[in-house]
Motif scaffolding. Structure first.
Motif, PDB file in Angstrom:
ATOM      1  N   HIS A 157       0.834  -1.199   0.000  1.00  0.00           N
ATOM      2  CA  HIS A 157       0.000   0.000   0.000  1.00  0.00           C
ATOM      3  C   HIS A 157       0.868   1.248   0.000  1.00  0.00           C
ATOM      4  CE1 HIS A 157      -2.909  -3.017   1.263  1.00  0.00           C
ATOM      5  NE2 HIS A 157      -3.901  -2.103   1.198  1.00  0.00           N
ATOM      6  N   GLY A 160      -0.962   6.885   1.669  1.00  0.00           N
ATOM      7  CA  GLY A 160      -2.348   7.308   1.839  1.00  0.00           C
ATOM      8  C   GLY A 160      -3.282   6.128   2.030  1.00  0.00           C
ATOM      9  N   LYS A 161      -3.130   5.123   1.168  1.00  0.00           N
ATOM     10  CA  LYS A 161      -3.987   3.945   1.298  1.00  0.00           C
ATOM     11  C   LYS A 161      -3.721   3.203   2.615  1.00  0.00           C
ATOM     12  CE  LYS A 161      -4.657   3.096  -3.636  1.00  0.00           C
ATOM     13  NZ  LYS A 161      -4.468   2.130  -4.753  1.00  0.00           N
ATOM     14  N   ARG A 163      -2.767   4.560   5.440  1.00  0.00           N
ATOM     15  CA  ARG A 163      -3.382   5.297   6.532  1.00  0.00           C
ATOM     16  C   ARG A 163      -4.895   5.050   6.584  1.00  0.00           C
ATOM     17  NH1 ARG A 163      -1.086   9.486   5.488  1.00  0.00           N
ATOM     18  NH2 ARG A 163      -2.612  10.488   4.110  1.00  0.00           N
ATOM     19  N   LYS A 164      -5.546   5.048   5.402  1.00  0.00           N
ATOM     20  CA  LYS A 164      -6.984   4.799   5.371  1.00  0.00           C
ATOM     21  C   LYS A 164      -7.320   3.370   5.801  1.00  0.00           C
ATOM     22  CE  LYS A 164      -7.952   8.177   1.712  1.00  0.00           C
ATOM     23  NZ  LYS A 164      -8.462   8.363   0.327  1.00  0.00           N
ATOM     24  N   ARG A 165      -6.495   2.430   5.370  1.00  0.00           N
ATOM     25  CA  ARG A 165      -6.738   1.017   5.740  1.00  0.00           C
ATOM     26  C   ARG A 165      -6.619   0.828   7.249  1.00  0.00           C
ATOM     27  NH1 ARG A 165      -6.046  -3.924   2.959  1.00  0.00           N
ATOM     28  NH2 ARG A 165      -6.729  -5.609   4.361  1.00  0.00           N
ATOM     29  N   GLN A 167      -6.968   3.128   9.557  1.00  0.00           N
ATOM     30  CA  GLN A 167      -8.052   3.838  10.233  1.00  0.00           C
ATOM     31  C   GLN A 167      -9.341   3.028  10.172  1.00  0.00           C
ATOM     32  OE1 GLN A 167      -8.749   7.749   8.659  1.00  0.00           O
ATOM     33  NE2 GLN A 167     -10.245   8.301  10.232  1.00  0.00           N
ATOM     34  N   ALA A 168      -9.590   2.378   9.031  1.00  0.00           N
ATOM     35  CA  ALA A 168     -10.806   1.571   8.893  1.00  0.00           C
ATOM     36  C   ALA A 168     -10.775   0.350   9.814  1.00  0.00           C
ATOM     37  CB  ALA A 168     -10.972   1.130   7.437  1.00  0.00           C
ATOM     38  N   GLU A 169      -9.595  -0.088  10.169  1.00  0.00           N
ATOM     39  CA  GLU A 169      -9.464  -1.276  11.018  1.00  0.00           C
ATOM     40  C   GLU A 169      -9.130  -0.904  12.459  1.00  0.00           C
ATOM     41  OE1 GLU A 169      -6.618  -3.754   9.109  1.00  0.00           O
ATOM     42  OE2 GLU A 169      -7.896  -4.155   7.367  1.00  0.00           O
ATOM     43  N   SER A 172      -4.115   3.005  14.834  1.00  0.00           N
ATOM     44  CA  SER A 172      -3.566   4.349  14.701  1.00  0.00           C
ATOM     45  C   SER A 172      -2.314   4.307  13.832  1.00  0.00           C
ATOM     46  CB  SER A 172      -3.238   4.923  16.080  1.00  0.00           C
ATOM     47  OG  SER A 172      -2.533   6.138  15.959  1.00  0.00           O
TER      48      SER A 172
END
Length: 748
Positions: A157, A160-161, A163-165, A167-169, A172
């Protein structure tokens, strides 16, 4: 907002950091730099004594200080690491256990804030996402799963991806990066002190199931962690039923079910978010202990108490129970408990006590195994220890003398026997193995010194004629009956016991048995006088002198055992003192009021020496055994289905003791039945057998003289008037048989 009182009660300035933090690292550095004792260092704000003691104790628990308070080799290594001493100790232990790559990941995770986020409004979903990394037996291994997962995401990843992944799981991104940076810094610091650590490169396996791990790796990792947090352990408290509590009181809130007990009285529960919260393992290791509404252990793992005892041997101590001799093992053992600041790690029930206190083990060995005769040697030791069987026989003879004389002060005392063995056995003999080894090496002279002499077995010298008054056999009417003595007040066999074969029960010498043995006669006579009515007893004062005088008179004039003791005593008491009393009443008083050991006890034995019956009421015993013999004789007769006899072709009549399968004690005889038929049968006594044989012999002679018998049947009683007196008694044939048998008996 807050109240004025609350504001005014607060400190004007923040407490200095040295007053708020653990001082283990500070103390470690002051000792490394040679700055002396921190307590005497001129600090602007001096820490409290409790803080200093806590820091020093932590370093001692980690093994960083010697007993003299100086830095140990481990302490010098820890001082060179820019890390909390507890975490550093984990890494040093992991290096020795070849698992430092995995432990470094765990240590770096413990050094930063937990990257797993649990928002209050999404608590359930967050924990479901985090549960993917749980392996079930250890929260520490969850860090390894999360590390491998993060490494796999970074490889596939963009920032950016990623960080989003994360956060979704509910992870931190900043804390994950901080964790990785801490790991890199620790690797570099370890390299600076000569410890090279490779980066963990483990492929993340999302299908890895809980509870599946390498057992050796699991043990190595957790034993290394245990080195750094030695006192953050606990064992599950055993459940206690409220019914078993004093007064049936319920468990208090502080002692709830499922609590764990740790060192120094620590009590805690598992943090509800732990993967082990519902499993309740027996022993756990915790990364931290926190107190909120309760005391909780966070980040825990299942461990074994044996790991604790092995890794923390410098902190454990042993507590021993009462040592004891164990004949099966042949050595002195004790229960050993392993304790860690009051927490029991384990219990070994049969720990060799000679490894703790050889001198005391030797004392117990001599006292219990040798003096109390619980050595229980095997065949090999029995062959070497010639003294053992010899001493047992000597002591058994001394005990038999005590039984006969009814005394317990004749045999050598336990203290004297202990001193005997203690003076002759070397200090290195404290169990069966060491005794066997010493006997194999020693010479004959040393073994000869262990032989207990006949005179040494007695504490005092015996009267010369003492044993003659207590014979081992009773002679009566040409028969010899074995005697056995017991000095056991209250026991059924207390006193003198005569052993009588079943075949001799009919001839039991009842009068002779009333006299007991010569050594007890005077005492028995005195007791018999004491139970007489007062009117008769007054004539026999003083009792002791009268008893001695009467005993001499009855032995001199009647002979020991020649007649009833009561008849002999009454005859002499009447002649010498004018005492008149009924013999039967006196015998009844003796049976009811005399101590049991003044009444002869009889055991009836079979041909194999097995006791059939026993009693002190000898006539009753005799009748009981005679009934048993009659029953056996009748059974033997029924079982044999005797053949009819018409001539003497069966050899000599003999007792059943020589005929296999016959009733014990039965006598074979020739017997005539009501039909005039002859057969070999059995009788309970020789007298009865002789009577039946004598009555049957004329009938046997009639079978041998058929012509003569036939002639007599024709010639006798030809006149019918001769039969008139016998009318109603029998017929002519029966009368003729009786006349012929009487004639044959008269002729013989």
């Amino acid at each position: 907002l807050y109240s004025r009182d609350d504001f005014e009660s607060r400190s004007g300035y923040t407490d200095p950091e040295i007053m708020r933090t653990a001082l283990a690292s500070v103390i470690l550095q002051t000792k490394r730099l040679g700055l002396g004792d921190l307590a005497s260092f001129p600090l602007l704000d001096a820490p409290t004594e409790a803080q200093l003691n806590a820091g020093t104790n932590t370093l001692q628990e980690l093994g960083a200080l010697t007993t003299g308070g100086k830095l140990s080799a481990v302490g010098k290594q820890l001082a060179g690491m820019p890390l909390d001493p507890q975490l550093g100790r984990m890494l040093l232990a992991a290096q020795s256990a070849a698992c430092i790559e995995s432990v470094l990941v765990i240590v770096s995770a413990l050094a930063v804030q937990d990257p797993r986020e649990v928002p209050p409004d999404q608590r359930q979903l967050a924990r479901e996402m985090h549960r993917r990394f749980a392996l079930g037996n250890s929260d520490f291994l969850d860090w390894l799963q999360l590390w491998d997962y993060y490494a796999s995401l970074r490889a596939t990843h963009s920032q950016g991806k990623l960080r989003k992944r994360l956060q979704a799981e509910f992870l931190s991104a900043s804390r994950m990066r901080e964790w990785r940076d801490m790991h890199r810094q620790l690797r570099l610091s370890l390299r600076s002190i000569g410890i090279k650590v490779a980066v963990r490169e483990q492929h993340y396996d999302p299908e890895k199931k809980a509870g599946i791990e390498n057992k050796r790796e699991y043990e190595s990792i957790h034993r290394a962690l245990l080195k750094g947090i030695p006192l953050q352990i606990g064992t599950l408290e055993k459940p206690v039923d409220n019914q078993s509590r004093p007064g049936g009181t319920a468990r208090s809130k502080k002692n709830r079910a499922g609590d764990y007990i740790g060192p120094r009285g620590l009590r805690f529960a598992l943090w509800p978010g732990s993967g082990l919260a519902n499993k309740k393992p027996r022993w756990v290791l915790a990364a931290e202990i926190v107190e909120t509404s309760r005391v909780y252990a966070r980040h825990v793992a299942r461990i074994e108490p044996a790991w604790i005892a092995a890794e923390l041997s410098h902190l454990t101590r042993f507590e021993y129970g009462e040592p004891r001799w164990q004949a099966r093992r042949g050595r002195v053992v004790a229960t050993r408990r392993t304790l860690l600041f009051g927490l029991t790690l384990g219990e070994q029930k049969n720990f060799p006590f000679d490894q703790v206190d050889a001198a005391r083990a030797r004392q117990i060995f001599i006292q219990t195994a040798l003096v109390e005769q619980q050595l229980d040697p095997d065949a090999r030791l029995q062959a070497k220890a010639k003294f053992w069987q010899h001493n047992l026989e000597v002591l058994a003879d001394a005990s038999e003398v005590e039984n006969r004389l009814r005394r317990r002060d004749l045999q050598i005392s336990d203290q004297a026997l202990f001193a005997f063995y203690d003076a002759r056995l070397p200090q290195q003999v404290f169990d069966r193995v060491s005794l066997s080894r010493w006997l194999q090496k020693t010479g004959a002279e040393a073994q000869q010194a262990l032989l207990l002499g006949r005179d040494e077995a007695f504490a005092r010298q015996l009267p010369l004629d003492a044993l003659q008054q207590f014979p081992s056999h009773l002679d009566s009417a040409g028969k010899h009956y074995a005697l056995r003595y017991a000095f056991a007040p209250g026991a059924s066999d207390d006193g003198v016991t005569v052993r009588i074969p079943l075949t001799e029960v009919a001839h039991m010498p009842l009068p002779a048995l009333e006299w007991l043995v010569p050594g007890m006669l005077v005492d028995k006579v005195e007791e018999l006088i004491k139970i007489l009515p007062k009117a008769q007893r007054k004539k026999l004062l003083p009792l002791a002198d009268t008893a001695a005088s009467l005993s001499q008179l009855v032995v001199r004039d009647f002979g020991l055992g020649s007649c009833s003791l009561y008849d002999a005593l009454l005859a002499k008491a009447s002649a010498q003192y004018g005492v008149n009393f009924d013999v039967a009443s006196w015998r009844g008083l003796a049976r009811d009021r005399l101590p049991d050991f003044y009444l002869m006890r009889a055991e009836v034995i079979d041909a194999n020496g097995k006791v059939i019956d026993s009693d002190r009421a000898l006539p009753v015993l005799q009748q009981r055994c005679m009934r048993v013999m009659d029953t056996q004789v009748q059974q033997a007769t029924r079982d044999r289905a005797p053949a009819l006899i018409s001539r003497w072709d069966f050899g000599a009549l003999q007792s059943s003791g020589n005929v296999a399968g016959d009733a014990a004690g039965a006598q074979r005889c020739l017997r005539e039945n009501t039909e005039g038929e002859l057969a070999l049968e059995f009788c309970a006594s020789a007298a009865e057998a002789r009577m039946h044989t004598r009555l049957a012999l004329p009938r046997l002679a009639m079978h041998a003289l058929p012509d003569k018998v036939r002639y007599l049947r024709k010639q006798l009683l030809r006149d019918a008037r001769q039969l008139l007196p016998y009318v109603g008694v029998g017929d002519r044939a029966g009368l003729l048989d009786d006349l012929i048998k009487a004639a044959i008996a008269h002729a013989c």
